[in-house]
Write an enzyme that holds these catalytic residues in place. Structure first.
Site, PDB file in Angstrom:
ATOM      1  N   LEU A 391     -28.880 -21.667 -23.777  1.00 29.08           N
ATOM      2  CA  LEU A 391     -28.217 -20.948 -22.686  1.00 29.08           C
ATOM      3  C   LEU A 391     -27.247 -19.860 -23.121  1.00 29.08           C
ATOM      4  CD1 LEU A 391     -27.049 -24.037 -20.567  1.00 29.08           C
ATOM      5  CD2 LEU A 391     -29.292 -23.010 -20.553  1.00 29.08           C
ATOM      6  N   CYS A 392     -27.415 -19.258 -24.274  1.00 30.51           N
ATOM      7  CA  CYS A 392     -26.467 -18.230 -24.711  1.00 30.51           C
ATOM      8  C   CYS A 392     -25.048 -18.777 -24.736  1.00 30.51           C
ATOM      9  CB  CYS A 392     -26.483 -17.006 -23.798  1.00 30.51           C
ATOM     10  SG  CYS A 392     -27.809 -15.886 -24.161  1.00 30.51           S
TER      11      CYS A 392
END
Ligand SMILES: *Cc1c(COP(=O)(O)O)cnc(C)c1O
Length: 825
Positions: A391-392
């Protein structure tokens, strides 16, 4: 509260079908809590665009002036949306939140002594990257930041002094929804010892502002720089904003670059001089043509958002109500043995609150983690759109999953990459499942998602599923099977060619002759095309004509554009003149392997496939016998659950536990088998009795039976006619325990069960995607951390040490050949 919440929810449910027709049967919980673009918004924007003439700003023409005026109105409107006084703040339009961060960094790094950087561990990757421009940087967890706030000193920078310090943190974590106080900004700024450089604060409000009001009415406590993704709030346009506190504007006077539209005068030639625009910061930072259509669309988007959803306070109340239901639903799921199903990383009790984002992982009833890739296959099938993986959020994920840097590096060297299939490494998940809500989410989205997790991941049976045990010795030598059908798939992921009755088909070390020798690759990316993404590939039907020496491919799908061919022939001979030798060898990827197939040069051939599929692609060939990038090896191996199927039934008390020699151990494994373009192994076999059993299961759940063709097997075997259908040794799924079989005169070694994905749901006749058989497979054939198996991999085993005969030199099989399961291994 409840009534208000449900009343509002009812209103959203009511507008859903008109405003979001694309959500009809989907549950969309992706996008960091963002709102989707509504139909009204698109209609209103279209009306606006076609009723007035808007020109490129920066000119004196009337259409240009009209655009400029609208842009300034929207800028002011957006500032007021955040209660930001235009005399205290300026707003710069940028492409996205990341571009806003980069503008700040560009200015900070141009300060005479550069800057030092501190960022909270919950920061998005786009803020982590800032550290590469800083003189020195530190990642702070909560206690470190708290101690800074209390004691007023930064964790010691260990380098030369810098001109300023930049501190970044998110208003809300996009990973777990945790909120961080806005008041930190003012405190951090003021908590600076007298002699130290000035502290600037950067707030990432991209996730926070999507579903809650962002209030900048108090400039003393507001962040110096606030970045936003406007599409996350309004659904459209794809724009971001950087809001700058005017008292921090001076940072930008060090920025060096200037672009068109940002200067009052530029001298080139003999003298190099320029005068930046001086009145507003945004005039100096908005380089080149502004995305003026998008900015005008933002005006419409704000109006529509307010009409559909009311105020941000209402959106916030609605999404908080929904997230409580979601958290409650997920955390109450229990396996039959009482263990919880979901491990939640979202802490709803955090002091500063929590936004409408939940991240979690799933464990089975025995405590094993469910692989994210397996979760995603089912979620995709059931149209539950969530995000999985890292998810970054590198710091947030590492903290939630308690992954140490050395573990992450180990995983990296072991081949783990963002977005790959192997996501459970060394017994730990490497990512999370995230579900997030937006203004248009509803209580039924939430209940459908919880029901989905309940339906597929809750194990009510207290005993974890394992194969029915079957000892090899119990396979009777008299039980007989026969080959029901032989199919080759000359072009990977396209239709199959049924070997006619009575025809002898050659078996090669790489698989059945002509199987997966060709493959279509995307003209741009070189990626092999797969039915998983392009189900219409099933409608390309190849057949092999040995008389003419050609592969005939027919398109059985929808109408083609006029003049396009509906079939094509490709010579079976691999004549080098057919291939493009001039262009640089295009590396392609098949199931993660880099290979270099030969690319056909004929425009006629390539156009046929491109027109039929509507995807720019070329035909390639991967003939047997290659080396290096011209060859591939089998990846199939016995699965853990199959090993438990052959465990001895009785162990004497006190005896040493039997340690089975794993089938893939070095002593037993012949050198790796070669394959062509099949995913994993030379030959895929399925047992008709298992297809029938699965169909009985599907029908008992009210679903339609599926055709065995869905499994795209090379060989289907069935009990020979004379026997009773359910003769136990050859009962459905007994193939899981087979280790070697004989077909006609030839021996084959079984290489392990075939792991399945939702591609089995593509109807091979029509190219439509369905729900079955994956839904039922997932409920009845899921083992080993959630993997779904059906059918077996195998390869031909040439006789050892025998004098070659006419039969063994060119092994062939045909429909009707007797099949014997070897009992003596
Ligand atoms: C989405 C998001 C970003 C990235 O925003 P872009 O507009 O894609 O640049 C950064 N931080 C958070 C918290 C986000 O949710």
């Amino acid at each position: 509260m409840r009534d208000v919440a449900t009343g509002y929810n009812d209103a959203i449910e009511a507008l859903r079908s008109d405003e979001y027709p694309m959500l009809q049967d989907s549950v969309y919980l992706d996008h960091a809590g963002a709102t989707l673009c509504s139909k009204s918004l698109m209609d209103d924007f279209a009306r606006d665009m076609t009723s007035a003439l808007y020109g490129n700003p920066h000119s004196a023409s009337w259409p240009s002036q009209q655009s400029t005026a609208r842009i300034e109105d929207v800028r002011l409107r957006l500032l007021s949306f955040f209660k930001a006084d235009p005399s205290e703040f300026d707003l710069v339009f940028v492409a996205n939140a990341t571009a806003g961060v980069k503008l700040v960094v560009e200015a900070m790094r141009s300060l005479p002594l550069g800057f030092t950087y501190a960022y909270h561990e919950a920061c998005h990757t786009s803020l982590v990257g800032v550290r590469e421009e800083a003189r020195d940087s530190a990642c702070l967890d909560d206690p470190a930041l708290q101690s800074w706030l209390e004691r007023g000193c930064l964790p010691e920078p260990n380098c030369q002094p810098a001109s300023a310090t930049l501190v970044a943190y998110p208003g809300q974590s996009h990973m777990d929804g945790r909120r961080y106080p806005l008041s930190w900004s003012g405190k951090l700024r003021r908590r600076r010892p007298a002699a130290s450089p000035r502290v600037y604060t950067l707030l990432d409000a991209a996730s926070l502002a999507a579903t809650s009001p962002l209030d900048l009415c108090d400039p003393e406590n507001a962040p110096d720089f606030t970045v936003l993704s406007l599409y996350k709030i309004f659904g459209f346009p794809d724009l971001g904003a950087l809001i700058v506190r005017r008292s921090a504007e001076s940072v930008f006077s060090h920025r060096k670059y200037f672009g068109g539209g940002t200067v009052d005068m530029v001298l080139c030639g003999k003298e190099q001089w320029h005068a930046p625009k001086s009145q507003f910061l945004h005039e100096r930072l908005e380089d080149g043509t502004l995305p003026f259509h998008s900015i005008i669309a933002l005006d419409t988007a704000m109006t529509t958002h307010e009409r559909l959803f009311g105020t941000m306070e209402q959106v916030s109340a609605h999404t908080s109500y929904l997230i409580r239901r979601l958290l409650g639903g997920l955390s109450s799921l229990r396996h039959g043995n009482g263990r919880p199903v979901c491990v939640l990383y979202t802490d709803a009790t955090a002091d500063s609150g929590c936004g409408p984002v939940v991240s979690f992982n799933i464990r089975n009833s025995a405590g094993a983690w469910i692989s994210l890739a397996e979760f995603e296959k089912l979620a995709t099938l059931k149209k539950m759109h969530v995000r999985t993986g890292g998810l970054c959020s590198p710091g947030g994920i590492a903290a939630a999953l308690k992954l140490e840097p050395w573990q992450m590096k180990n995983n990296f060297s072991a081949g783990f990459r963002c977005g790959t299939d192997s996501d459970i490494m060394a017994g730990k998940p490497t990512g999370v499942i995230r579900a997030s809500l937006g203004a248009m989410s509803t209580a039924s989205d939430v209940s459908r998602f919880v029901e989905f997790v309940d339906e597929f991941f809750v194990e009510t049976d207290p005993v974890p599923p394992c194969m029915p045990s079957l000892t090899i010795a119990s396979i009777s030598k008299t039980a007989r099977l026969e080959v029901q059908a032989i199919t080759v798939f000359p072009i990977k992921s396209c239709g199959g060619f049924q070997v006619p009755k009575g025809a002898s088909w050659e078996v090669r070390p790489e698989g059945l002759a002509w199987d997966r020798e060709w493959c279509l690759v995307h003209r741009g990316s070189g990626q092999a095309l797969s039915q998983k993404r392009y189900p219409q590939m099933a409608l390309l039907r190849p057949s092999i004509d040995f008389n003419k020496g050609v592969l005939l491919v027919e398109w059985r799908g929808g109408p083609l554009k006029t003049g396009a061919a509906s079939h094509i022939t490709v010579p079976l001979s691999a004549n080098p003149s057919l291939f493009d030798s001039t262009r640089r060898q295009m590396p392609s990827r098949v199931c993660g392997d880099e290979i270099s197939p030969h690319v056909y040069s004929s425009p006629e051939i390539n156009d046929f496939f491109t027109n039929a599929l509507g995807i720019p692609c070329v035909l390639t060939r991967f003939p047997p016998g290659g080396r290096g990038l011209g060859s591939r090896s089998t990846k199939a191996r016995m699965q853990t659950y199959q090993q438990c199927a052959v465990k001895p039934q009785h162990v004497l008390p006190g005896a040493f536990p039997e340690i089975p020699s794993p089938p893939e151990s070095d002593s037993e494994q012949p050198r790796e088998g070669k394959i062509l373009l099949s995913n994993e192994s030379p030959i895929l076999l399925i047992h008709a009795a298992s297809v029938d059993a699965l169909n009985r299961e599907i029908e008992s759940r009210g679903g339609p039976p599926v055709d065995g063709a869905a499994f795209r097997a090379n060989i289907i075997v069935r009990p020979a006619a004379a026997q009773g259908e359910d003769e136990s040794p050859l009962a459905p799924y007994s193939e899981d325990a087979w280790r070697s079989i004989r077909i006609g005169a030839h021996n084959f070694k079984l290489l392990g069960a075939c792991r399945r994905c939702q591609m089995v749901c593509v109807d091979q006749d029509t190219g439509e995607k369905k729900q079955e058989p994956f839904t039922t497979l997932a409920k009845t054939r899921r083992f080993d951390g959630g993997k779904v198996y059906f059918g077996c991999h195998m390869c031909h085993r040439p006789p050892k040490g025998e004098r070659p005969s006419g039969v063994t030199q060119c092994p062939t099989i045909q429909v009707g050949d007797p099949v014997v399961v070897d009992a003596d291994e």
